[in-house]
Write an enzyme that holds these catalytic residues in place. Structure first.
Site, PDB file in Angstrom:
ATOM      1  N   HIS A  13     -15.976   3.618  -1.871  1.00 12.59           N
ATOM      2  CA  HIS A  13     -14.801   4.094  -1.100  1.00 12.59           C
ATOM      3  C   HIS A  13     -13.489   3.852  -1.564  1.00 12.59           C
ATOM      4  O   HIS A  13     -13.421   3.033  -2.591  1.00 12.59           O
ATOM      5  CB  HIS A  13     -15.130   3.641   0.331  1.00 12.59           C
ATOM      6  CG  HIS A  13     -14.741   2.052   0.271  1.00 12.59           C
ATOM      7  ND1 HIS A  13     -13.591   1.514   0.325  1.00 12.59           N
ATOM      8  CD2 HIS A  13     -15.462   1.038   0.538  1.00 12.59           C
ATOM      9  CE1 HIS A  13     -13.534   0.251   0.461  1.00 12.59           C
ATOM     10  NE2 HIS A  13     -14.717   0.047   0.622  1.00 12.59           N
ATOM     11  N   GLU A 131     -22.010  -2.300   3.654  1.00 14.01           N
ATOM     12  CA  GLU A 131     -21.448  -3.665   2.611  1.00 14.01           C
ATOM     13  C   GLU A 131     -22.253  -4.850   3.189  1.00 14.01           C
ATOM     14  O   GLU A 131     -22.578  -5.039   4.273  1.00 14.01           O
ATOM     15  CB  GLU A 131     -19.867  -3.634   2.796  1.00 14.01           C
ATOM     16  CG  GLU A 131     -19.489  -4.819   1.938  1.00 14.01           C
ATOM     17  CD  GLU A 131     -19.692  -4.649   0.445  1.00 14.01           C
ATOM     18  OE1 GLU A 131     -20.894  -4.827   0.010  1.00 14.01           O
ATOM     19  OE2 GLU A 131     -18.781  -4.485  -0.127  1.00 14.01           O
TER      20      GLU A 131
END
Length: 247
Positions: A13, A131
């Protein structure tokens, strides 16, 4: 022209305030910075679209972390590259309310569902690529962690072998990544390779897979993709907004 050999594009990202200052960002939903958005748009225009690295006709599946920063990155990349028939669940909300996470219904959208008329691919939002849960180290920099452990008389921290106190262990990371890798290989890559091996490569199936997620988890994903243990400390580095290719 037939599609290329099966590939996985791993995309980190774009930049956030926490990635910019080195704070570990796992469960916290942080929006992209304006600079992060600008880079994602530039990357999309340069690498996504006809005759570029990521071509719509070659895409067979898309996976994305449920975090807003990951979904927005994916949505902006696709828009910048002119791809309008891959839906990113929650992208409109991410655009307007970046600090909010999708509701349970959106989080359960499965790959391949047609949510409106016409053939529309829907990116699969999956916790398997979220994550690393940093636990007690959420929102803290590596320098601060080093000092904290020194004061406690603990050895220097290595996430790849130690995991995170109050968060996830390397084995938990391995388990969920192996599950995702098995899904990609079973549902996408193996059928495509079988078609190529049949002697009719001109009829080969689309076999590119896009995975949009985060720094540590993508490093671990790359390690498991090539059969390495997470505790080996994967050497792959992806800057915020970076794209890597696995075969």
């Amino acid at each position: 022209m037939p599609p290329p050999q099966p590939r996985v594009f791993i995309i980190r990202h774009g930049e956030t305030e926490w990635s910019l200052n080195g704070r570990h960002t796992g469960t916290t939903d942080i929006p992209l910075t304006p600079a992060g958005e600008k880079r994602i748009l530039a990357t999309g225009r340069a690498l996504v679209g006809p005759d570029r690295l990521i071509v719509r006709d070659n895409i067979a599946a898309v996976y994305v972390s449920p975090r807003t920063r990951a979904r927005r990155t994916l949505g902006m990349l696709l828009e910048a590259g002119g791809i309008g028939d891959i839906e990113v669940p929650g992208f409109e909300r991410a655009r307007k309310e970046q600090g909010k996470v999708d509701d349970e219904r959106e989080a359960k959208v499965e790959l391949g569902e047609d949510s409106r008329e016409g053939k529309v691919m829907v990116a699969k939002v999956t916790e398997d690529i979220v994550e690393w849960d940093y636990g007690e180290y959420e929102g803290i920099t590596s320098k601060e962690i080093k000092q904290m452990r020194k004061e406690k008389g603990e050895k220097e921290w290595d996430i790849w072998s130690d995991g995170c106190p109050g968060g996830e262990s390397p084995q938990q990371i391995t388990t969920r990544l192996d599950r995702l890798i098995k899904e990609i290989r079973t549902n996408v890559h193996e059928p495509a390779l079988a078609q190529i091996a049949s002697g009719k490569p001109e009829k080969a199936l689309p076999s590119d897979v896009i995975v949009v997620a985060h720094g540590h988890i993508l490093r671990a994903f790359a390690a498991r993709w090539v059969g390495r243990a997470v505790h080996d400390n994967p050497s792959l580095l992806l800057e915020a907004g970076g794209i890597g290719t696995l075969r």
